[in-house]
Design an enzyme around this catalytic site. Structure first.
Site, mmCIF file in Angstrom:
data_model
loop_
_atom_site.group_PDB
_atom_site.id
_atom_site.type_symbol
_atom_site.label_atom_id
_atom_site.label_comp_id
_atom_site.label_asym_id
_atom_site.label_seq_id
_atom_site.Cartn_x
_atom_site.Cartn_y
_atom_site.Cartn_z
ATOM 1 N N GLU A 22 39.204 28.184 -45.931
ATOM 2 C CA GLU A 22 40.347 27.488 -45.354
ATOM 3 C C GLU A 22 41.581 28.298 -45.770
ATOM 4 O O GLU A 22 41.777 28.546 -46.961
ATOM 5 C CB GLU A 22 40.421 26.061 -45.908
ATOM 6 N N ARG A 55 27.755 26.490 -57.551
ATOM 7 C CA ARG A 55 28.982 27.280 -57.543
ATOM 8 C C ARG A 55 29.113 28.096 -58.817
ATOM 9 O O ARG A 55 28.511 27.784 -59.843
ATOM 10 C CB ARG A 55 30.216 26.423 -57.269
ATOM 11 N N LYS A 68 41.900 25.701 -56.827
ATOM 12 C CA LYS A 68 43.132 26.194 -56.217
ATOM 13 C C LYS A 68 44.341 25.439 -56.756
ATOM 14 O O LYS A 68 45.410 26.003 -56.933
ATOM 15 C CB LYS A 68 43.080 26.012 -54.695
HETATM 16 P P1 ATP Z 1 38.719 25.514 -54.190
HETATM 17 O O1 ATP Z 1 37.770 24.476 -54.688
HETATM 18 O O2 ATP Z 1 39.082 26.561 -55.176
HETATM 19 O O3 ATP Z 1 39.910 24.946 -53.498
HETATM 20 P P2 ATP Z 1 37.393 25.684 -51.726
HETATM 21 O O4 ATP Z 1 35.931 25.537 -51.744
HETATM 22 O O5 ATP Z 1 38.157 24.495 -51.338
HETATM 23 O O6 ATP Z 1 37.879 26.304 -53.086
HETATM 24 P P3 ATP Z 1 37.384 27.207 -49.337
HETATM 25 O O7 ATP Z 1 38.419 28.081 -48.766
HETATM 26 O O8 ATP Z 1 36.992 25.998 -48.604
HETATM 27 O O9 ATP Z 1 37.885 26.848 -50.782
HETATM 28 O O10 ATP Z 1 36.091 28.052 -49.725
HETATM 29 C C1 ATP Z 1 35.466 28.993 -48.891
HETATM 30 C C2 ATP Z 1 34.053 29.181 -49.342
HETATM 31 O O11 ATP Z 1 34.004 29.620 -50.690
HETATM 32 C C3 ATP Z 1 33.269 27.888 -49.268
HETATM 33 O O12 ATP Z 1 32.067 28.141 -48.557
HETATM 34 C C4 ATP Z 1 33.004 27.527 -50.701
HETATM 35 O O13 ATP Z 1 31.762 26.901 -50.840
HETATM 36 C C5 ATP Z 1 33.028 28.883 -51.402
HETATM 37 N N1 ATP Z 1 33.416 28.751 -52.806
HETATM 38 C C6 ATP Z 1 34.579 28.287 -53.289
HETATM 39 N N2 ATP Z 1 34.557 28.258 -54.643
HETATM 40 C C7 ATP Z 1 33.345 28.739 -55.025
HETATM 41 C C8 ATP Z 1 32.699 28.958 -56.297
HETATM 42 N N3 ATP Z 1 33.310 28.692 -57.465
HETATM 43 N N4 ATP Z 1 31.443 29.469 -56.299
HETATM 44 C C9 ATP Z 1 30.838 29.761 -55.142
HETATM 45 N N5 ATP Z 1 31.367 29.568 -53.921
HETATM 46 C C10 ATP Z 1 32.611 29.059 -53.852
HETATM 47 MG MG MG Z 2 37.012 23.698 -49.453
#
Ligand code: ATP
Ligand code: MG
Length: 594
Positions: free
Chosen positions: A62, A297, A307
């Protein structure tokens, strides 16, 4: 754009996704799919040739923030699996939420995925997509669900809806709007689209089962009314799809085979399958449909990756920006001097499992050391300088004499040649290489002891000079004649210590940023603790040091091993050829290991 990193042949760590995809490719599970050349509905793909990609995966960020090390894990997993199985990985901006999404983040994400070495260009086709380009299909799919009796417009308030959802032990209660007619639902939904209702006054919901033990199947919301300008579609829409509705459709339109996400989405899988199967039953999508797979994760010790918390570090000026070299953002890691190969290796080495494991920060440091040990040129630097005065220099050689010295640029790469510098009557040494009263086992400079100035000569310490406060301002020594490194006499005098140095006459003054971990606790936010309570007060120290003359006039972003000190990089932003700035990437060994 660079070629994707090669798949090395070394055995891979446990990764259940790799095993699964290998078996599915062998069994031809996805072999019959067609690809319409661009994302599209079932008919679009059916009209195209057989999909040249064995598998399709995607990285779907996103665009509402900067990528961090957790995202790197997901990027390397998806792009790596696509590469290894004759597939393609799409970069898809999941931009269905009109708020919080900005072009700045889109650009930064593109830059960092490329920095990691991955490409979404395959045979001249760019597989970079925006979920917001699928809004028309999502709308059409919603009307289809209404017509099939599988969705309804609910006019309950948000509070009522929440109260009627039930919880883990209590089944939900049907909405009073649940049984309205298809015609009524269709009319209302179109009114929603046409802007005839207020924000939040009604939502479109799937009609599944308010008593389902899986709360995600209790008539999840599909569309909400939200008058917000969208960075791609402008003011065309005042209704926007919910993430849970949009994401499976995005995957299906892109012909994704394996939709890999993190474990918290496990309970969403039945919904994911329900939705896509209903749309395939209705002829809008083709089978085989994408399948969701969850993995644990990445949590890295001494790091926060939410974030929201990263934003707090920036907004509260605890760090100096998103690309502060202490940040676990990819922009921060890049500026710190981490190599893309090291980040990819960490991602590869940590495999993929069904649990949210904590990985020691040392794994990432080990990966960058491994990468740089083999390739970074060597140099001497003095980080905490004090002058060493060679009292008999003038007498032995004449005050103006400079003794040329050289050393290999890299001990394992003779083809990189020699670096040149010289020894003179005064050199910079590390303050802690001298002790007036040596502690037990100290083999470096103390009165009466002999050490070798590396690549230079043996000197014998005679004492030191101090200021009024008793602080050492110079160390004193005499050269032991005929002990120059590489000459026949070099081994005649045995010494137990060798120290690094830089000539006062030819050394280059440099600003050196000594970075360390941002937190003092391995799990900074464990148990709800405020991570601000465990900030490492010495995560950044700035010192003025000296480096070898060969390091004058360097470009930005070049890496060295400073002998005895660790790995350093010229800063991408602040470094100037005439005013060098080095960042410490990591020490030579893990100083945090217990
Ligand atoms: P955050 O929790 O930091 O806001 P998010 O998951 O909301 O991260 P996205 O932009 O939606 O951020 O993430 C894009 C992709 O990265 C998603 O498929 C998510 O599953 C993956 N991702 C995010 N954080 C991790 C992590 N710590 N380990 C593995 N994959 C991750
Ligand atoms: Mg997300």
């Amino acid at each position: 754009m660079s070629a994707p990193p090669k798949n090395d042949t070394a055995p891979k760590p446990a990764n259940f996704l790799r095993t699964l995809i290998e078996r599915e490719v062998q069994d031809g599970v996805y072999a019959q799919r067609h690809w319409g050349g661009t994302p599209g509905d079932g008919a679009h793909h059916a009209a195209g040739p057989a999909d040249p990609a064995q598998v399709r995966l995607r990285f779907p960020p996103e665009p509402n923030g900067y990528l961090h090390i957790g995202h790197a894990k997901s990027i390397c997993l998806n792009f790596g699996l696509a590469r290894d199985f004759g597939g393609v990985c799409h970069l898809r901006f999941d931009d269905t939420n009109p708020e919080a999404e900005e072009q700045e983040y889109v650009d930064a994400i593109v830059e960092m995925v490329q920095w990691l070495g991955w490409s979404w260009d395959v045979g001249g086709t760019s597989h970079l997509y925006y979920a917001s380009n699928y809004f028309d299909f999502m709308y059409r799919a919603a009307e289809h669900l209404i017509e099939a009796g599988l969705a309804y417009v609910d006019e309950q308030s948000a509070d009522q809806m929440r109260a009627n959802r039930g919880d883990f032990i209590t089944p939900g209660t049907n909405s009073p709007w649940r049984e309205r007619s298809v015609a009524d639902n269709l009319a209302r939904f179109r009114e929603m689209r046409d802007g005839q209702h207020a924000d939040g006054s009604m939502v479109l919901r799937a009609k599944i089962d308010m008593a389902s033990p899986n709360i995600n199947l209790r008539d999840p919301a599909l569309y909400r009314i939200k008058r917000a300008h969208h960075h791609n579609t402008g003011d065309k829409w005042c209704i926007y799809p919910m993430y849970a509705y949009a994401h499976p459709i995005e995957d299906a339109l892109e012909n994704i085979t394996h939709s890999i996400c993190t474990l918290e989405f496990e309970d969403q899988r039945p919904w994911y399958d329900w939705l896509l199967n209903k749309l395939a039953d209705g002829g809008l999508l083709n089978r085989p449909l994408p399948k969701q797979h969850e993995f644990g994760r990445l949590n890295l010790s001494y790091v926060v990756t939410s974030k929201r918390k990263l934003r707090a570090l920036v907004d509260e000026h605890i760090v100096e920006g998103w690309d502060d070299p202490r940040m676990p953002t990819l922009a921060g890691l890049r500026r710190r001097g981490y190599t893309p190969a090291a980040v990819r290796k960490m991602a590869e080495d940590t495999g993929a499992s069904k649990t949210n494991a904590w990985i020691d920060y040392g794994v990432l440091e080990g990966a960058v050391r491994g990468d740089l040990e083999a390739q970074a040129p060597r140099a001497m630097a003095v980080i905490d300088p004090v002058p060493l005065k060679l009292g008999n220099w003038a007498e032995l050689f004449g005050a103006a004499h400079r003794e040329p010295c050289s050393a290999p640029a890299h001990p394992q790469h003779p083809e990189l040649g020699q670096r040149q510098f010289s020894l003179g009557p005064e050199v910079w040494i590390e303050r802690d290489d001298f002790a007036e009263t040596p502690p037990k086992g100290f083999f470096r400079l103390f009165p009466g002891n002999k050490v070798r100035l590396k690549y230079g000569m043996v000197v014998e310490c005679t004492g030191c000079e101090k200021d009024a406060d008793g602080r050492v301002v110079a160390v004193l020594a005499n050269v032991v004649p005929d002990t120059k490194s590489g000459t026949p006499g070099a081994d005649a005098v045995k010494v137990k210590g060798t120290i690094t140095w830089v000539g006062v006459h030819d050394g280059v003054a440099a600003t050196i940023n000594l970075y360390d971990r941002l937190f003092t606790e391995a799990q900074p936010d464990a148990g709800g603790r405020d991570f601000r309570e465990v900030l490492n007060p010495s995560s950044k120290r700035v010192v003025q040091g000296y480096v070898e003359p060969a390091l004058a006039a360097l470009p930005a972003d070049v890496r060295f091993q400073f002998e005895r000190h660790g790995y350093f990089v010229t800063d991408r932003i602040d470094h100037r050829a005439e005013a060098p700035v080095f960042n410490r990437i990591t020490g030579l060994r893990d100083s945090w290991a217990k």
